[in-house]
Design an enzyme around this catalytic site. Structure first.
Site, PDB file in Angstrom:
ATOM      1  N   ILE A   1     -10.697  -0.671  -4.673  1.00 20.18           N
ATOM      2  CA  ILE A   1     -10.663  -1.781  -5.627  1.00 20.18           C
ATOM      3  C   ILE A   1     -10.400  -3.089  -4.893  1.00 20.18           C
ATOM      4  O   ILE A   1     -11.031  -4.121  -5.179  1.00 20.18           O
ATOM      5  CB  ILE A   1      -9.605  -1.518  -6.718  1.00 20.18           C
ATOM      6  CG1 ILE A   1     -10.062  -0.362  -7.607  1.00 20.18           C
ATOM      7  CG2 ILE A   1      -9.352  -2.773  -7.555  1.00 20.18           C
ATOM      8  CD1 ILE A   1      -9.032   0.114  -8.595  1.00 20.18           C
TER       9      ILE A   1
ATOM     10  N   SER B   1      -6.060   2.088  11.295  1.00 19.79           N
ATOM     11  CA  SER B   1      -5.059   1.266  11.956  1.00 19.79           C
ATOM     12  C   SER B   1      -4.689   1.951  13.265  1.00 19.79           C
ATOM     13  O   SER B   1      -5.051   3.117  13.494  1.00 19.79           O
ATOM     14  CB  SER B   1      -3.820   1.118  11.072  1.00 19.79           C
ATOM     15  OG  SER B   1      -3.158   2.376  10.950  1.00 19.79           O
TER      16      SER B   1
ATOM     17  N   ASP C   1      -7.768  -3.878   3.812  1.00 23.30           N
ATOM     18  CA  ASP C   1      -8.838  -3.864   2.813  1.00 23.30           C
ATOM     19  C   ASP C   1      -9.694  -5.119   2.912  1.00 23.30           C
ATOM     20  O   ASP C   1     -10.928  -5.063   2.781  1.00 23.30           O
ATOM     21  CB  ASP C   1      -8.248  -3.752   1.405  1.00 23.30           C
ATOM     22  CG  ASP C   1      -7.467  -2.469   1.207  1.00 23.30           C
ATOM     23  OD1 ASP C   1      -7.820  -1.452   1.832  1.00 23.30           O
ATOM     24  OD2 ASP C   1      -6.494  -2.479   0.435  1.00 23.30           O
TER      25      ASP C   1
ATOM     26  N   ASP D   1      -0.735  -3.156  -8.981  1.00 26.64           N
ATOM     27  CA  ASP D   1       0.137  -3.812  -8.007  1.00 26.64           C
ATOM     28  C   ASP D   1       0.947  -4.905  -8.693  1.00 26.64           C
ATOM     29  O   ASP D   1       0.382  -5.856  -9.251  1.00 26.64           O
ATOM     30  CB  ASP D   1      -0.693  -4.420  -6.879  1.00 26.64           C
ATOM     31  CG  ASP D   1      -1.216  -3.372  -5.916  1.00 26.64           C
ATOM     32  OD1 ASP D   1      -0.561  -2.322  -5.791  1.00 26.64           O
ATOM     33  OD2 ASP D   1      -2.270  -3.601  -5.298  1.00 26.64           O
TER      34      ASP D   1
ATOM     35  N   SER E   1      -5.727   6.388   0.018  1.00 25.51           N
ATOM     36  CA  SER E   1      -5.181   7.746   0.094  1.00 25.51           C
ATOM     37  C   SER E   1      -5.772   8.628  -0.991  1.00 25.51           C
ATOM     38  O   SER E   1      -6.363   8.149  -1.962  1.00 25.51           O
ATOM     39  CB  SER E   1      -3.660   7.690  -0.069  1.00 25.51           C
ATOM     40  OG  SER E   1      -3.314   7.198  -1.358  1.00 25.51           O
TER      41      SER E   1
ATOM     42  N   SER F   1       2.789 -11.857   3.952  1.00 33.53           N
ATOM     43  CA  SER F   1       2.709 -10.532   3.336  1.00 33.53           C
ATOM     44  C   SER F   1       1.792  -9.646   4.164  1.00 33.53           C
ATOM     45  O   SER F   1       0.881 -10.148   4.842  1.00 33.53           O
ATOM     46  CB  SER F   1       2.181 -10.623   1.901  1.00 33.53           C
ATOM     47  OG  SER F   1       1.914  -9.349   1.359  1.00 33.53           O
TER      48      SER F   1
ATOM     49  N   GLY G   1      -5.313  -0.625  -4.805  1.00 33.55           N
ATOM     50  CA  GLY G   1      -5.853   0.591  -4.198  1.00 33.55           C
ATOM     51  C   GLY G   1      -7.007   0.190  -3.312  1.00 33.55           C
ATOM     52  O   GLY G   1      -7.705  -0.797  -3.571  1.00 33.55           O
TER      53      GLY G   1
ATOM     54  N   MET H   1      18.808  -7.807 -10.634  1.00 35.20           N
ATOM     55  CA  MET H   1      18.264  -8.931  -9.865  1.00 35.20           C
ATOM     56  C   MET H   1      17.184  -9.630 -10.675  1.00 35.20           C
ATOM     57  O   MET H   1      16.175  -9.019 -11.023  1.00 35.20           O
ATOM     58  CB  MET H   1      17.702  -8.429  -8.520  1.00 35.20           C
ATOM     59  CG  MET H   1      18.759  -7.900  -7.567  1.00 35.20           C
ATOM     60  SD  MET H   1      18.059  -7.015  -6.144  1.00 35.20           S
ATOM     61  CE  MET H   1      17.522  -5.489  -6.925  1.00 35.20           C
TER      62      MET H   1
END
Length: 309
Positions: A42, A186, A255, A14, A138, A249, A39, A28
């Site tokens: 993790i 969810s 998780d 990430d 996933s 965020s 993930g 940018m």
């Protein structure tokens, strides 16, 4: 305190950046660059260990990016079992635009995993030594949609409690297999599973209780973002409204919820107490931009704001 292992079939590196304004074509310049192992499983392990628990990560890792993921996991001092694959570990990007405060997230599908590779993963998992296995995230291309169900068939007969947090066909196959202590969809994932829109709390609660009533899942925790969360168990449903916080965020909220709820259950808390702690952790994860996940001090502070279940 029970120990856990987590399974991440489609891990990520990430990467998060901040940028003044997102514009096409133009280069940018970014700031606040940050890298983290990611993930579902993790991320769960990262938060679970922060809370004082013991966790082992089982995950796939390959290509030129695989060693970088391994190194990031080591920086977080997580115990790990790497399943080597040929395809490269994916890299996901999270971009925060300063001018608007909007977050842009880019997540690849992940590498193709061969039958030999996911078969080797099953062989290693068959030897797992833990009290709870958290299967989260996933499935990458090439892995059969009933993979989590296969893991459950391996481990549940040994008395290992199984937790599932995934979506789509993998979620449906996992629930159909049963022997699950906790499932955390969810609201969107639950709607997809049922094949119908869920427009109010009554419909959401009915859908969750329908799963519990099969006897295949003990707890169903439905996360609903800014609308809160709902828990279903043999005693019925419990709803908790979302906390009034400024979210920076959306990364890692689910998780963090799973990690904190499982941690509470592992230390012997009752279902509703664990559910409240899960909501506090999910809220704590969104306080800061990027991929930092929930912090214990924030969870403790926000827990005081959660309504009694």
């Amino acid at each position: 305190m029970k120990s856990i292992a987590t399974l991440t079939m489609n891990p990520t590196i990430d990467v998060s950046y901040n940028v003044g304004k997102v514009r096409h074509t133009h280069k940018m310049r970014t700031d606040n660059e940050h890298y983290a192992p990611g993930g579902g499983g993790i991320n769960v392990a990262r938060v679970f260990v922060r809370l004082g628990g013991n966790a082992r990560c089982y995950y796939l890792s390959g290509g030129a990016t695989g060693p970088a993921l391994d190194g990031l996991i080591d920086l977080h001092q997580l115990v790990r079992t790497r399943i080597t694959i040929e395809g490269p570990t994916r890299i996901a990007a999270d971009i925060l635009e300063h001018d608007t405060g909007k977050e842009f997230r880019f997540t690849p599908a992940g590498p193709h995993v061969s039958e030999a590779e996911w078969g080797r993963c099953l062989d290693l998992l068959a030897e797992a030594d833990c009290d709870v296995m958290v299967m989260s995230g996933s499935l990458p291309p090439g892995v059969p949609t009933d993979f989590y169900a296969r893991v459950t068939r391996l481990l549940a007969p040994r008395g290992i409690e199984m937790v599932l947090d995934t979506s789509g066909e993998a979620l449906a196959a996992g629930i159909a297999q049963g022997d699950l202590a906790l499932v955390k969809p969810s609201i969107g994932e639950l709607a997809q599973y049922t094949g119908r829109t869920l427009d109010n709390l009554e419909e959401i609660g009915t859908a969750a209780m329908d799963i519990v009533s099969t006897g295949k899942v003990r707890l169903v925790a439905v996360t609903m973002g800014h609308e809160g969360a709902l828990l279903a168990n043999a005693g019925g449903t419990t709803y908790l409204p979302a906390l009034k916080i400024d979210a920076a965020s959306a990364v890692g909220a689910g998780d963090s919820f799973v990690a904190a709820m499982v941690h509470a259950l592992c230390r012997g808390d009752d279902d509703l107490t664990a559910f409240r702690i899960g909501l506090a952790a999910g809220s704590a994860a969104v306080l800061r931009a990027g991929t930092d996940l929930a912090r214990p001090a924030d969870i403790e502070r926000l827990l005081r704001m959660v309504e009694p279940a």
